[in-house]
Design an enzyme around this catalytic site. Structure first.
Site, PDB file in Angstrom:
ATOM      1  N   TRP A 154       0.792  -1.226   0.000  1.00 34.67           N
ATOM      2  CA  TRP A 154       0.000   0.000   0.000  1.00 34.67           C
ATOM      3  C   TRP A 154       0.826   1.280   0.000  1.00 34.67           C
ATOM      4  O   TRP A 154       0.281   2.356  -0.173  1.00 34.67           O
ATOM      5  CB  TRP A 154      -0.943   0.023   1.212  1.00 34.67           C
ATOM      6  N   ASN A 155       2.124   1.171   0.198  1.00 33.66           N
ATOM      7  CA  ASN A 155       2.870   2.428   0.394  1.00 33.66           C
ATOM      8  C   ASN A 155       3.130   3.196  -0.900  1.00 33.66           C
ATOM      9  O   ASN A 155       3.010   4.414  -0.914  1.00 33.66           O
ATOM     10  CB  ASN A 155       4.151   2.204   1.205  1.00 33.66           C
ATOM     11  N   LYS A 178      -2.171  -8.422  -8.016  1.00 33.67           N
ATOM     12  CA  LYS A 178      -2.992  -8.393  -6.785  1.00 33.67           C
ATOM     13  C   LYS A 178      -2.482  -7.223  -5.954  1.00 33.67           C
ATOM     14  O   LYS A 178      -1.490  -7.316  -5.258  1.00 33.67           O
ATOM     15  CB  LYS A 178      -2.804  -9.701  -6.024  1.00 33.67           C
ATOM     16  N   GLY A 231       6.471  -6.369   0.170  1.00 31.43           N
ATOM     17  CA  GLY A 231       5.648  -6.281   1.370  1.00 31.43           C
ATOM     18  C   GLY A 231       6.447  -6.662   2.596  1.00 31.43           C
ATOM     19  O   GLY A 231       7.681  -6.572   2.608  1.00 31.43           O
ATOM     20  N   GLU A 253      10.791  -8.395  -2.198  1.00 31.19           N
ATOM     21  CA  GLU A 253      11.364  -7.145  -1.681  1.00 31.19           C
ATOM     22  C   GLU A 253      10.661  -6.869  -0.356  1.00 31.19           C
ATOM     23  O   GLU A 253       9.483  -6.565  -0.324  1.00 31.19           O
ATOM     24  CB  GLU A 253      11.150  -6.044  -2.721  1.00 31.19           C
ATOM     25  N   LEU A 254      11.428  -6.985   0.744  1.00 28.78           N
ATOM     26  CA  LEU A 254      10.788  -7.159   2.054  1.00 28.78           C
ATOM     27  C   LEU A 254      11.158  -6.140   3.129  1.00 28.78           C
ATOM     28  O   LEU A 254      11.060  -6.430   4.317  1.00 28.78           O
ATOM     29  CB  LEU A 254      11.121  -8.568   2.581  1.00 28.78           C
ATOM     30  N   CYS A 287      10.114   1.101   2.574  1.00 30.30           N
ATOM     31  CA  CYS A 287      11.010  -0.018   2.887  1.00 30.30           C
ATOM     32  C   CYS A 287      12.434   0.464   3.102  1.00 30.30           C
ATOM     33  O   CYS A 287      13.206  -0.171   3.802  1.00 30.30           O
ATOM     34  CB  CYS A 287      10.949  -1.037   1.765  1.00 30.30           C
ATOM     35  N   GLU A 388      11.190  -3.880  11.969  1.00 32.13           N
ATOM     36  CA  GLU A 388      10.703  -2.847  11.055  1.00 32.13           C
ATOM     37  C   GLU A 388       9.386  -2.278  11.577  1.00 32.13           C
ATOM     38  O   GLU A 388       8.418  -3.011  11.768  1.00 32.13           O
ATOM     39  CB  GLU A 388      10.494  -3.421   9.656  1.00 32.13           C
TER      40      GLU A 388
HETATM   41  P1  NDP Z   1       1.794  -7.501   3.725  1.00 37.09           P
HETATM   42  O1  NDP Z   1       3.148  -7.968   3.425  1.00 37.09           O
HETATM   43  O2  NDP Z   1       0.892  -8.438   4.446  1.00 37.09           O
HETATM   44  O3  NDP Z   1       1.017  -7.070   2.370  1.00 37.09           O
HETATM   45  C1  NDP Z   1       1.639  -6.831   1.139  1.00 37.09           C
HETATM   46  C2  NDP Z   1       0.803  -7.451   0.029  1.00 37.09           C
HETATM   47  O4  NDP Z   1       0.743  -8.868   0.196  1.00 37.09           O
HETATM   48  C3  NDP Z   1      -0.658  -6.985   0.015  1.00 37.09           C
HETATM   49  O5  NDP Z   1      -1.102  -6.907  -1.321  1.00 37.09           O
HETATM   50  C4  NDP Z   1      -1.346  -8.095   0.754  1.00 37.09           C
HETATM   51  O6  NDP Z   1      -2.726  -8.166   0.498  1.00 37.09           O
HETATM   52  C5  NDP Z   1      -0.628  -9.295   0.198  1.00 37.09           C
HETATM   53  N1  NDP Z   1      -0.762 -10.518   0.978  1.00 37.09           N
HETATM   54  C6  NDP Z   1      -0.996 -10.653   2.306  1.00 37.09           C
HETATM   55  N2  NDP Z   1      -1.037 -11.963   2.648  1.00 37.09           N
HETATM   56  C7  NDP Z   1      -0.812 -12.678   1.501  1.00 37.09           C
HETATM   57  C8  NDP Z   1      -0.714 -14.067   1.184  1.00 37.09           C
HETATM   58  N3  NDP Z   1      -0.843 -15.007   2.104  1.00 37.09           N
HETATM   59  N4  NDP Z   1      -0.469 -14.411  -0.088  1.00 37.09           N
HETATM   60  C9  NDP Z   1      -0.312 -13.484  -1.045  1.00 37.09           C
HETATM   61  N5  NDP Z   1      -0.402 -12.159  -0.814  1.00 37.09           N
HETATM   62  C10 NDP Z   1      -0.636 -11.755   0.443  1.00 37.09           C
HETATM   63  O7  NDP Z   1       1.909  -6.113   4.461  1.00 37.09           O
HETATM   64  P2  NDP Z   1       0.954  -5.435   5.543  1.00 37.09           P
HETATM   65  O8  NDP Z   1       0.042  -4.554   4.840  1.00 37.09           O
HETATM   66  O9  NDP Z   1       0.318  -6.431   6.464  1.00 37.09           O
HETATM   67  O10 NDP Z   1       2.040  -4.624   6.389  1.00 37.09           O
HETATM   68  C11 NDP Z   1       2.741  -5.293   7.426  1.00 37.09           C
HETATM   69  C12 NDP Z   1       4.148  -4.815   7.501  1.00 37.09           C
HETATM   70  O11 NDP Z   1       4.853  -5.174   6.324  1.00 37.09           O
HETATM   71  C13 NDP Z   1       4.293  -3.300   7.596  1.00 37.09           C
HETATM   72  O12 NDP Z   1       4.121  -2.828   8.878  1.00 37.09           O
HETATM   73  C14 NDP Z   1       5.711  -3.131   7.109  1.00 37.09           C
HETATM   74  O13 NDP Z   1       6.612  -3.384   8.152  1.00 37.09           O
HETATM   75  C15 NDP Z   1       5.848  -4.204   6.049  1.00 37.09           C
HETATM   76  N6  NDP Z   1       5.663  -3.671   4.676  1.00 37.09           N
HETATM   77  C16 NDP Z   1       6.757  -3.528   3.884  1.00 37.09           C
HETATM   78  C17 NDP Z   1       6.617  -2.976   2.637  1.00 37.09           C
HETATM   79  C18 NDP Z   1       7.801  -2.776   1.745  1.00 37.09           C
HETATM   80  O14 NDP Z   1       7.788  -1.860   0.933  1.00 37.09           O
HETATM   81  N7  NDP Z   1       8.790  -3.628   1.803  1.00 37.09           N
HETATM   82  C19 NDP Z   1       5.334  -2.510   2.137  1.00 37.09           C
HETATM   83  C20 NDP Z   1       4.228  -2.753   3.028  1.00 37.09           C
HETATM   84  C21 NDP Z   1       4.417  -3.306   4.248  1.00 37.09           C
HETATM   85  P3  NDP Z   1      -3.763  -7.565   1.584  1.00 37.09           P
HETATM   86  O15 NDP Z   1      -3.468  -6.132   1.725  1.00 37.09           O
HETATM   87  O16 NDP Z   1      -5.074  -7.844   1.010  1.00 37.09           O
HETATM   88  O17 NDP Z   1      -3.516  -8.335   2.859  1.00 37.09           O
END
Ligand code: NDP
Length: 495
Positions: A154-155, A178, A231, A253-254, A287, A388
């Site tokens: 979402w960022n 997705k 994510g 990319e995590l 990130c 993080e």
């Molecule tokens: P997530 O990693 O859960 O979400 C990222 C994406 O993955 C979203 O599209 C999400 O969908 C999807 N997703 C979630 N679960 C699954 C699954 N089992 N299989 C496939 N896709 C999936 O991030 P969060 O929004 O929960 O944020 C949690 C933490 O992650 C943050 O606080 C931050 O620390 C980190 N983060 C890091 C980012 C980066 O740029 N590296 C970006 C965002 C978060 P849905 O939204 O529908 O759950």
């Protein structure tokens, strides 16, 4: 809610709602009000999107189109995004609350990825091998993988999507996207431009919904060849484990816990600005956030005071307003997570130098704001320095010398980015060599480019996005052998 605020998915070139008939609300983090809806898809929708992408890959015309033709389409899409950049940016700001100035900068820059990878599409070359065996002629081909599932957070929804979409398409793959359930609208708006550009049906498909509901259906689908994900590390690891069952390719990319390191010999005012941009830009929801500010002991007090003063003056407000410097955070769970880390930091003995809660300004009441927050006297073993947070919380950590700085910088499970502030050229190169991270910025922070490979060491991920390396992540190599001899050699021995 009016019909106009409903966005639709595109599967096989056709706009569609979900087969579940349900909708997901998208809420504006500044107003706290729902402003749009996207289809709440289920497993059936996910399967349909993958099947459409698979058909488009197997049957063509995408897979049979010339690479030059693919490149032209990518460049056309780039032109359309450039035309509509402000419109797309406004959607992103409404969806995720980040500054319009930041999102419009991103959306205006995104076309460069489509131009770069569009140009690269017809420069993917195999080679003729200087074969050691007489009578055998061998050459290699670089071929696409098949269906790629792109999962975005979402960022920075469109930018992080583009980092996957442009190289994957240039390499000849087809895609299912997705987006995050919180910020799907800009991706669905982009699909209007995909249609206008003239991409064949099924090449780019979208499916919106909850990751926990449709994620595994996408990432473990037998017709999917690769998952490109940005994510959190827990979700990334779960996807990796699922992908392993089908031996799928992944790019992950995590995120990170990036060190931003200021030496006493640095230009102090520049370094202070670098510290601010590392953590308070985008409300720390990035990130590459420089969430650990490592400061050499001799300038620790001076830098801490300057960073605190700078951050104290930051203007919180409506992200659409050009004067706002810090907007709300994107989701309510994220705000709770940030506030919880503030409590953890206090419990662990970190000294709160600024912020530490939610702002009291009534004008900000409806939005999901947290104060820019700075903790001093942080030790690198505190949770605030190890985990993080993804919010505007800066931990300032003192160090003695170069060796000590490297020890602290590398003492983390992550390795995405880092910053070094110094006027000593030898030190700049030494630090760049010894920091274990995919990106090292020297005397700057938070710079990205379509031509610069980006990705993590350690728990920050696998693979690289952007730059020429990125296209390799979406290709596989075939070796073709042509027998030029008369007859077939002894069938019982390896030729
Ligand atoms: P997530 O990693 O859960 O979400 C990222 C994406 O993955 C979203 O599209 C999400 O969908 C999807 N997703 C979630 N679960 C699954 C699954 N089992 N299989 C496939 N896709 C999936 O991030 P969060 O929004 O929960 O944020 C949690 C933490 O992650 C943050 O606080 C931050 O620390 C980190 N983060 C890091 C980012 C980066 O740029 N590296 C970006 C965002 C978060 P849905 O939204 O529908 O759950």
């Amino acid at each position: 809610m009016s019909e106009q605020t409903r966005f639709q998915n595109v599967v096989n070139g056709t706009k569609c709602d979900s087969t579940t008939g349900r909708w997901l609300a998208s809420t504006n983090p500044f107003t706290g009000k729902t402003w749009a809806e996207v289809p709440h898809c289920g497993v059936e929708d996910a399967n349909a999107a993958v099947e459409a992408a698979h058909r488009a890959f197997i049957r063509g015309p995408w897979s049979t189109m010339s690479a030059t033709g693919r490149g032209k389409l990518l460049r056309r899409l780039g032109d359309l995004i450039a035309r509509d950049a402000e419109k797309l940016a406004a959607i992103e700001t409404r969806d995720n609350g980040k500054l319009f100035a930041e999102m419009s900068g991103q959306c205006r820059y995104i076309p460069e990825w489509f131009y770069y990878f569009g140009g690269l599409a017809d420069k993917i070359e195999g080679g003729v091998l200087p074969m050691d065996k007489p009578d055998l002629f061998s050459y290699t081909k670089r071929e696409p993988l098949g269906v790629v599932v792109a999962i975005t957070p979402w960022n920075s929804p469109l930018l992080l999507l583009t980092w996957k979409l442009a190289p994957a398409l240039a390499a000849g793959n087809t895609i299912v996207i997705k987006p995050s359930e919180y910020t799907s609208c800009s991706t669905l708006a982009l699909m209007e431009l995909v249609n206008e550009a003239g991409f064949p049906e099924g090449v780019i498909n979208t499916v919106t919904g909850f990751g926990h509901e449709i994620g595994p259906a996408l990432t473990e689908h037998p017709m999917v060849a690769k998952i490109a994900f940005t994510g959190g590390d827990a979700t990334g690891a779960a996807i990796y484990a699922g992908a392993a069952k089908g031996l799928k390719h992944v790019t992950l990319e995590l995120g990170g816990k990036s060190p931003n390191i200021i030496f006493a010999d640095a230009n102090i005012d520049d370094a202070v600005k670098g510290a601010i941009s590392g953590i308070f830009a985008a409300s720390g929801q990035t990130c590459i956030a420089g969430s650990r500010l490592l400061v050499q002991r001799s300038v620790y007090d001076e830098i801490s005071a300057k960073v605190v003063n700078f951050a104290r003056a930051a203007r919180l407000g409506d992200p659409m307003d050009a004067n706002t410097q810090v907007g709300p955070v994107t989701t309510l769970p994220q705000r709770d997570k940030i506030l919880n880390y503030m409590a953890i930091a206090r419990e662990e003995g970190a000294r709160c130098l600024l912020g530490g809660g939610t702002p009291q300004d009534p004008a900000l009441e409806a939005g999901w704001f947290v104060q820019p927050t700075i903790f001093g006297d942080v030790s690198n073993d505190m949770r605030i320095a190890r985990e993080e947070v993804f919010g505007p919380i800066l931990s300032i950590i003192p160090f003695e010398d170069e060796e000590h700085a490297i020890e602290i910088a590398n003492d983390t499970i992550y390795g995405l980015a880092s910053g070094v502030w110094t006027s000593n050229i030898r030190r700049a190169f030494t630090m760049a060599d010894r920091i274990r991270a995919g990106t090292v910025w020297v005397n700057t922070y938070r710079a990205v480019s379509f031509m610069a490979p980006f990705g993590g060491y350690k728990m920050s991920g696998i693979g690289r996005e952007s730059g020429q390396y990125a296209i390799d992540e979406y290709l596989q190599t075939k070796c073709v052998w042509i027998n030029l001899a008369e007859g077939v050699a002894n069938p019982f021995v390896l030729r």
